[in-house]
Design an enzyme around this catalytic site. Structure first.
Site, short mmCIF file in Angstrom:
data_model
loop_
_atom_site.label_atom_id
_atom_site.label_comp_id
_atom_site.label_asym_id
_atom_site.label_seq_id
_atom_site.Cartn_x
_atom_site.Cartn_y
_atom_site.Cartn_z
N ASP A 1 0.83 -1.21 0.00
CA ASP A 1 0.00 0.00 0.00
C ASP A 1 0.86 1.25 0.00
O ASP A 1 0.36 2.37 -0.10
CB ASP A 1 -0.99 0.00 1.16
N SER A 2 2.19 1.07 0.03
CA SER A 2 3.13 2.18 -0.17
C SER A 2 2.98 2.76 -1.57
O SER A 2 3.53 3.83 -1.86
CB SER A 2 4.57 1.71 0.07
N ASP B 1 -0.85 -6.14 -0.11
CA ASP B 1 -1.39 -5.51 1.10
C ASP B 1 -2.90 -5.34 1.00
O ASP B 1 -3.40 -4.86 -0.03
CB ASP B 1 -0.77 -4.12 1.30
N LYS C 1 -1.33 -9.50 2.85
CA LYS C 1 -0.65 -9.05 4.08
C LYS C 1 -1.56 -8.11 4.84
O LYS C 1 -2.19 -7.23 4.24
CB LYS C 1 0.68 -8.37 3.76
N GLU D 1 8.64 -4.28 11.18
CA GLU D 1 9.07 -2.97 10.68
C GLU D 1 9.53 -2.07 11.80
O GLU D 1 8.83 -1.84 12.79
CB GLU D 1 7.95 -2.29 9.90
N GLU E 1 -1.80 -5.68 8.58
CA GLU E 1 -1.09 -5.06 9.69
C GLU E 1 -1.83 -5.27 10.99
O GLU E 1 -3.05 -5.06 11.06
CB GLU E 1 -0.93 -3.55 9.44
#
Length: 272
Positions: free
Chosen positions: A52-53, A91, A121, A190, A123
């Site tokens: 999602d970056s 993501d 993925k 991270e 978070e």
């Protein structure tokens, strides 16, 4: 006596677990489009993260929050069409899984069906346990993500190192063990202390993938635009730039502009 490393024609979630067992480090990079993904895959990277970056690097947003599920599927589809070897992980974007496990499953299914990706993925730890469980129960591979979680930036208020204090470090270890127990195949760590990464990596049977988390992680991931030096404002300690592509592209484009203005391009051999 050294043992020859296993050669993988196609990387799967099982491959990454085998790499950890064999002591082979895992390489992972981001990619968001066909052309870049083809280069990254051809270079031998084990896993590609459609992160999602893309919200930052591709769309220019300040955070990862604005990117939508439809946009993630678009980027993931582009990457999948280029990849022959690497495992492609996508993501789940902010708002597509946090509060409702049923919504989380719908989001994951859309990514898998519409893009052809290999895994998703998410978070977070205990807070998203039900969403992770629901997705795994559907047979979709899940990679966890702990430590600095950019989708929670407004909760933390900063991008500084996480889990320096004992209480937060203990929770991170508990969350990592929980994600493994649920069935996640790997966990991204991270921006946490290297000593904590070492503890987590030793405690888990599944691989840990670090970004700003030290050398003890079972693998490493970086944003491709940062590694190549296409970005130049972002300079965290953990980032190693392997090129200064921003400067090289700037010079090349500047030369092109000059050649056009000076009527040097195209020349006689460059026209029909």
């Amino acid at each position: 006596m050294s043992t020859a490393k296993k050669q993988y024609k196609r990387i799967t979630v099982k491959s990454l677990i085998e790499m950890k067992q064999q002591g082979e480090k895992i390489s992972m990079l981001t990619a968001y489009d066909y052309s870049m993904a083809k280069i990254v895959d051809d270079a031998g990277v084990d896993a590609i993260l459609v992160g999602d970056s893309a919200s930052n690097t591709m769309a220019g947003h300040e955070t990862t929050l604005p990117i939508t599920l439809d946009q993630m599927i678009y980027h993931a589809s582009s990457v999948i069409r280029a990849v022959q070897r690497a495992l492609v992980v996508v993501d789940l974007p902010f708002g597509s899984y946090q509060s409702d496990p049923k919504e989380a499953l719908r989001s994951a299914i859309r990514i898998m069906k519409e893009s052809g990706a290999h895994a998703v993925k998410l978070e977070g730890g205990i807070e998203i346990k039900d969403s992770v469980k629901r997705i795994l129960n559907a047979g979709i591979p899940v990679m966890g993500h702990l430590g600095l979680t950019p989708q929670s930036i407004y909760k933390f208020g900063t991008y500084t190192v996480r889990a320096r204090e004992e209480k937060e470090a203990e929770k991170l270890i508990e969350d990592a063990l929980m994600l493994e127990k649920l069935g996640c195949f790997a966990v991204v760590l991270e921006k946490i202390p290297a000593e904590l990464t070492q503890k987590v990596a030793k405690a888990l049977r599944i691989p840990t993938i670090g970004i700003g988390a030290g050398a003890a992680a079972d693998g490493q991931v970086l944003v491709i635009h940062d590694l190549l030096g296409m970005t130049h404002e972002f300079n965290p300690r953990f980032l190693r730039r392997y090129m200064n592509l921003y400067e090289e592209m700037n010079v090349a484009i500047g030369q092109y502009v000059s050649d056009v203005k000076n009527k040097d391009f195209p020349n006689d051999s460059e026209q029909y």
